[in-house]
Scaffold this motif. Sequence first.
Motif, PDB file in Angstrom:
ATOM      1  N   PHE A  80      40.477  32.419  51.027  1.00 28.81           N
ATOM      2  CA  PHE A  80      40.293  32.465  49.877  1.00 28.81           C
ATOM      3  C   PHE A  80      40.712  33.640  49.263  1.00 28.81           C
ATOM      4  O   PHE A  80      40.836  34.574  49.420  1.00 28.81           O
ATOM      5  CB  PHE A  80      38.755  32.730  49.781  1.00 28.81           C
ATOM      6  CG  PHE A  80      37.637  31.441  49.755  1.00 28.81           C
ATOM      7  CD1 PHE A  80      37.739  30.542  48.956  1.00 28.81           C
ATOM      8  CD2 PHE A  80      37.430  31.091  51.123  1.00 28.81           C
ATOM      9  CE1 PHE A  80      36.966  29.330  48.575  1.00 28.81           C
ATOM     10  CE2 PHE A  80      36.678  30.087  50.885  1.00 28.81           C
ATOM     11  CZ  PHE A  80      36.424  29.175  50.251  1.00 28.81           C
ATOM     12  N   LEU A  81      42.422  32.721  48.284  1.00 31.28           N
ATOM     13  CA  LEU A  81      42.662  34.121  48.344  1.00 31.28           C
ATOM     14  C   LEU A  81      42.141  34.290  47.020  1.00 31.28           C
ATOM     15  O   LEU A  81      42.519  34.078  45.450  1.00 31.28           O
ATOM     16  CB  LEU A  81      44.170  33.352  47.665  1.00 31.28           C
ATOM     17  CG  LEU A  81      45.375  34.475  46.643  1.00 31.28           C
ATOM     18  CD1 LEU A  81      45.566  35.736  47.730  1.00 31.28           C
ATOM     19  CD2 LEU A  81      46.640  33.668  47.373  1.00 31.28           C
ATOM     20  N   VAL A  82      41.703  35.396  46.392  1.00 30.90           N
ATOM     21  CA  VAL A  82      40.850  35.993  44.939  1.00 30.90           C
ATOM     22  C   VAL A  82      41.623  37.590  44.550  1.00 30.90           C
ATOM     23  O   VAL A  82      42.102  38.118  45.321  1.00 30.90           O
ATOM     24  CB  VAL A  82      39.256  36.513  45.840  1.00 30.90           C
ATOM     25  CG1 VAL A  82      39.248  36.108  44.406  1.00 30.90           C
ATOM     26  CG2 VAL A  82      38.774  35.668  46.135  1.00 30.90           C
ATOM     27  N   ALA A  83      41.523  37.369  43.633  1.00 31.03           N
ATOM     28  CA  ALA A  83      41.982  38.055  42.450  1.00 31.03           C
ATOM     29  C   ALA A  83      41.870  39.842  42.639  1.00 31.03           C
ATOM     30  O   ALA A  83      40.578  39.869  42.192  1.00 31.03           O
ATOM     31  CB  ALA A  83      43.529  37.965  41.245  1.00 31.03           C
ATOM     32  N   VAL A  84      42.540  41.318  42.974  1.00 32.10           N
ATOM     33  CA  VAL A  84      41.955  42.482  42.300  1.00 32.10           C
ATOM     34  C   VAL A  84      42.192  42.912  40.959  1.00 32.10           C
ATOM     35  O   VAL A  84      43.794  42.176  41.341  1.00 32.10           O
ATOM     36  CB  VAL A  84      42.119  43.164  43.308  1.00 32.10           C
ATOM     37  CG1 VAL A  84      41.013  42.517  44.498  1.00 32.10           C
ATOM     38  CG2 VAL A  84      43.739  43.932  43.836  1.00 32.10           C
ATOM     39  N   ARG A  85      42.364  42.994  40.487  1.00 32.47           N
ATOM     40  CA  ARG A  85      42.875  43.532  38.887  1.00 32.47           C
ATOM     41  C   ARG A  85      42.873  44.693  38.601  1.00 32.47           C
ATOM     42  O   ARG A  85      42.289  45.660  38.317  1.00 32.47           O
ATOM     43  CB  ARG A  85      41.931  42.801  37.778  1.00 32.47           C
ATOM     44  CG  ARG A  85      42.143  41.754  38.065  1.00 32.47           C
ATOM     45  CD  ARG A  85      43.298  40.668  38.074  1.00 32.47           C
ATOM     46  NE  ARG A  85      44.578  41.097  36.192  1.00 32.47           N
ATOM     47  CZ  ARG A  85      43.984  40.384  35.571  1.00 32.47           C
ATOM     48  NH1 ARG A  85      42.858  39.605  34.795  1.00 32.47           N
ATOM     49  NH2 ARG A  85      44.415  41.030  34.648  1.00 32.47           N
ATOM     50  N   PRO A  86      44.045  45.697  38.596  1.00 32.29           N
ATOM     51  CA  PRO A  86      43.955  47.654  38.709  1.00 32.29           C
ATOM     52  C   PRO A  86      44.542  47.450  37.084  1.00 32.29           C
ATOM     53  O   PRO A  86      44.891  46.801  36.579  1.00 32.29           O
ATOM     54  CB  PRO A  86      46.039  47.464  39.908  1.00 32.29           C
ATOM     55  CG  PRO A  86      46.289  46.618  39.970  1.00 32.29           C
ATOM     56  CD  PRO A  86      45.544  45.315  39.455  1.00 32.29           C
ATOM     57  N   GLY A  87      43.814  48.055  36.520  1.00 33.76           N
ATOM     58  CA  GLY A  87      43.255  48.647  35.955  1.00 33.76           C
ATOM     59  C   GLY A  87      42.866  47.830  35.249  1.00 33.76           C
ATOM     60  O   GLY A  87      41.869  48.476  34.049  1.00 33.76           O
TER      61      GLY A  87
END
Length: 387
Positions: A80-87
């Motif tokens: 599973f390619l899941v996003a982290v969101r800097p900021g």
Amino acid sequence: MTTTSQQPPKLFWFLPTHGEGRYLGTTKGGRAVDLPYLQQVALAADSLGYYGVLIPTGKSCEDSWLVASALVSITRNLRFLVAVRPGLQPPTLAARMASTLDRLSDGRLLINVVTGGDPVENKGDGIFLDHTQRYGVTREFLTIYTRLLAGEKVDFQGEHLHVEGAELLFPPVQENGSPLYFGGSSEPAIDVAAQQVDTYLTWGEPPAQVAEKLAVVRARAAARGRRLEYGIRLHVIVRETEDEAWEAANRLIAHVDDETIARAQDVFSRMDSAGQARMRALHNGSRDNLEIAPNLWAGVGLVRGGAGTALVGNPEQVATRIREYQALGIENFIFSGYPHLDEAHRFAELVMPLLNAGQRRIRSVNTGPFGETIGGDQRPVAEASAS
């Protein structure tokens, strides 16, 4: 620089958490994207042998972490390619989330680092930084995040982020954490990729443009003593004949009117994403000349942000185009198609065998390329002749 390697590529599929249907830009033919449907797509991708699935992120999507958490227990091998969101997330929280999901999935988590390119959406999320500042946050975020996943106790004082005594008590399954995927076409983005990520992603531009971009990223990484993997994000429309594939492509946008295209292009024009600008430049909001390279069609980008191009053709043509991108050094291919459940099967059946990838895992005797039983007790032994 190109490579002659033609090893089987890593083939990803896509979970349509922002909506789904048989046509773009309309409610006609739309499907409900609820948990049972997402389970069907994930199970299909898992059983068909896809390497993983990309889960999109943003206010137009269901939350990618919750969706992944709901699907890891029903799948066996799918990543599973899941996003982290800097900021948007503190790096310490993102590290804890990633470590937890990596453990719950037994090491099947991949991380997509998304800086965000829509100033209006960013403001709605409380982010009022300009393009350069956001990539400054991304660099500091990844510095803290990667050190935590590597087991360090972190003190860090940067321009944007500050932590003292940060640590991760429960380590991930994958050593040093899940691999980091990242896309971006601007100079600050390329610097982040060269210095801090594992796989650089590009959207589906014509091969010559992709080669030019990858050469820049590759040189920038080499200057830092690093070597990256590369990936590409594309849609796919494959049919048994080329004519059928192009008919399907045209049918996909058959209900899109000019007003809908204009509204979508207005939204895309406000974005400060260099990659989105490159996607828009492939068609300039016009239906004319949408085949921008052999078997590469820009019609999706008329109304869809982000990835806006599709490979269109018969199985041999699509496989040939994939090999051309492989020759540029691309190993990871993230595909999608409409509707996603149907197209996951179609691509797996028509194209994967040509790439020696994604073989079905046979678990019972009533599987394999036998066709439907004839007359109740006979297996077909060869393709029937046309009559």
